[in-house]
Design a protein around this motif. Structure first.
Motif, mmCIF file in Angstrom:
data_model
loop_
_atom_site.group_PDB
_atom_site.id
_atom_site.type_symbol
_atom_site.label_atom_id
_atom_site.label_comp_id
_atom_site.label_asym_id
_atom_site.label_seq_id
_atom_site.Cartn_x
_atom_site.Cartn_y
_atom_site.Cartn_z
ATOM 1 N N GLN A 1 -9.908 -8.086 0.977
ATOM 2 C CA GLN A 1 -10.700 -8.083 -0.255
ATOM 3 C C GLN A 1 -9.866 -7.792 -1.515
ATOM 4 O O GLN A 1 -10.168 -6.890 -2.284
ATOM 5 N N PHE A 2 -8.811 -8.591 -1.705
ATOM 6 C CA PHE A 2 -8.077 -8.515 -2.961
ATOM 7 C C PHE A 2 -8.107 -9.875 -3.654
ATOM 8 O O PHE A 2 -8.391 -10.902 -3.035
ATOM 9 N N GLU A 3 -7.859 -9.861 -4.965
ATOM 10 C CA GLU A 3 -7.832 -11.093 -5.749
ATOM 11 C C GLU A 3 -6.473 -11.770 -5.572
ATOM 12 O O GLU A 3 -5.433 -11.121 -5.693
ATOM 13 N N ALA B 1 -6.421 -12.243 1.761
ATOM 14 C CA ALA B 1 -7.190 -11.955 0.553
ATOM 15 C C ALA B 1 -8.673 -11.781 0.881
ATOM 16 O O ALA B 1 -9.363 -10.925 0.303
ATOM 17 N N GLU C 1 0.818 -1.209 0.000
ATOM 18 C CA GLU C 1 0.000 0.000 0.000
ATOM 19 C C GLU C 1 0.854 1.263 0.000
ATOM 20 O O GLU C 1 0.437 2.297 -0.548
ATOM 21 N N ASP D 1 -16.352 -16.055 0.562
ATOM 22 C CA ASP D 1 -16.376 -15.276 -0.677
ATOM 23 C C ASP D 1 -15.007 -14.763 -1.097
ATOM 24 O O ASP D 1 -14.886 -13.679 -1.698
ATOM 25 N N ASN E 1 -11.780 -14.324 -3.333
ATOM 26 C CA ASN E 1 -11.532 -14.332 -4.778
ATOM 27 C C ASN E 1 -10.169 -14.997 -5.008
ATOM 28 O O ASN E 1 -9.146 -14.322 -5.144
ATOM 29 N N ASP F 1 -0.782 -7.048 -9.974
ATOM 30 C CA ASP F 1 -0.234 -5.814 -9.414
ATOM 31 C C ASP F 1 1.001 -6.088 -8.566
ATOM 32 O O ASP F 1 1.790 -5.183 -8.300
ATOM 33 N N LYS G 1 -7.191 -3.292 -1.742
ATOM 34 C CA LYS G 1 -8.531 -3.785 -2.063
ATOM 35 C C LYS G 1 -8.738 -3.827 -3.575
ATOM 36 O O LYS G 1 -8.429 -2.869 -4.291
ATOM 37 N N ASN G 2 -9.233 -4.962 -4.058
ATOM 38 C CA ASN G 2 -9.528 -5.205 -5.486
ATOM 39 C C ASN G 2 -8.283 -5.310 -6.371
ATOM 40 O O ASN G 2 -8.413 -5.419 -7.593
ATOM 41 N N LYS G 3 -7.102 -5.304 -5.778
ATOM 42 C CA LYS G 3 -5.890 -5.496 -6.566
ATOM 43 C C LYS G 3 -5.686 -6.986 -6.845
ATOM 44 O O LYS G 3 -6.304 -7.856 -6.209
ATOM 45 N N LYS G 4 -4.792 -7.286 -7.802
ATOM 46 C CA LYS G 4 -4.487 -8.664 -8.184
ATOM 47 C C LYS G 4 -3.094 -9.031 -7.666
ATOM 48 O O LYS G 4 -2.108 -8.440 -8.077
#
Length: 250
Positions: free
Chosen positions: A173-175, A169, A141, A198, A200, A215, A148-151
């Motif tokens: 909340q990241f992939e 993850a 970061e 849930d 990802n 990323d 969040k939402n990064k790969k």
């Protein structure tokens, strides 16, 4: 939150607060830091040695005003010599305010934590490595913004580090894309937990697929401390998962 053992046990908001607070503390000079741990004692137990872990915890404790005791299991009874893990935990609870422990066996760690009357931090077990992943998230970061939402891609062994990465993850909340060879995939228990919550998570044997458009690409030593079995076989299986120039150009 009494203990810091697995990321899955801690509320998402609390984990976010830890990261954000750490960023603020890092930007302060040593003289500007508060000393909320003045008069407190951290007991560190190293069944598995680590230069970085020891220095990090020692510096942090001293900068926050606390004191330290470092214990080598060879120099105490810890579950041996007629003294049970229960007994050792009860004794240490009388001498310190918090424990940080690096150990080979997660089950022993859990038994030890249940018998402590003071909090404990998981510095590493064979099952998880939460402090490392928290520091990795903070570093990401600082360089790339919110995770969040990064790969994020993981190439290699499904070890204790990736166990905590899977938990992260879900919590952050990241992939997460994991590329591991056959027979070296992550623990099914943690994968099932992630699915139920849930997460990802992509599991593949293709390192290029995992790293494509990521990323951040993460990996680890092929042979970790304490690894057993045929090391040459493991090196051969993991060689395609090395972070090489071909992967890094993606």
């Amino acid at each position: 939150m009494k203990n810091f053992i697995n990321l899955s046990d801690i509320d998402k908001e609390d984990l976010r607060k830890i990261i954000d607070h750490a960023k603020l503390q890092k930007n302060k000079s040593t003289t500007d830091l508060h000393t909320p741990l003045k008069g407190k004692i951290l007991i560190m137990i190293f069944e598995k040695p680590s230069t970085r872990t020891r220095i990090s915890f020692e510096l942090a404790m001293k900068q926050l005003g606390g004191e330290l005791l470092t214990i080598d299991p060879k120099d105490n009874h810890y579950g041996s010599g007629g003294e049970s893990i229960h007994d050792t935990a009860k004794i240490l609870s009388q001498y310190g305010d918090i424990v940080m422990m690096r150990t080979h066996n997660h089950e022993n760690f859990m038994e030890f934590s249940k018998n402590l009357n003071i909090p404990i931090i998981n510095g590493l077990t064979n099952l998880s490595h939460p402090c490392q992943i928290m520091s990795d998230i903070m570093t990401f970061e600082e360089l790339r913004g919110p995770i969040k939402n990064k790969k994020i891609a993981w190439l290699g062994d499904g070890n204790n580090v990736v166990y905590s990465l899977i938990e992260a993850a879900v919590q952050f909340q990241f992939e997460l894309r994991i590329a591991s060879p056959r027979d070296y995939e992550p623990n099914k228990k943690i994968l099932n937990w992630a699915k139920k919550n849930d997460g990802n998570i992509l599991l593949t044997r293709d390192p290029i697929k995992a790293a494509s458009d990521a990323d951040c690409v993460m990996t680890d030593k092929w042979i970790s401390m304490g690894d057993k079995g045929n090391k040459n076989k493991k090196k051969k299986l993991l060689k395609p998962y090395q972070v090489n120039s071909k992967v890094m150009k993606l």
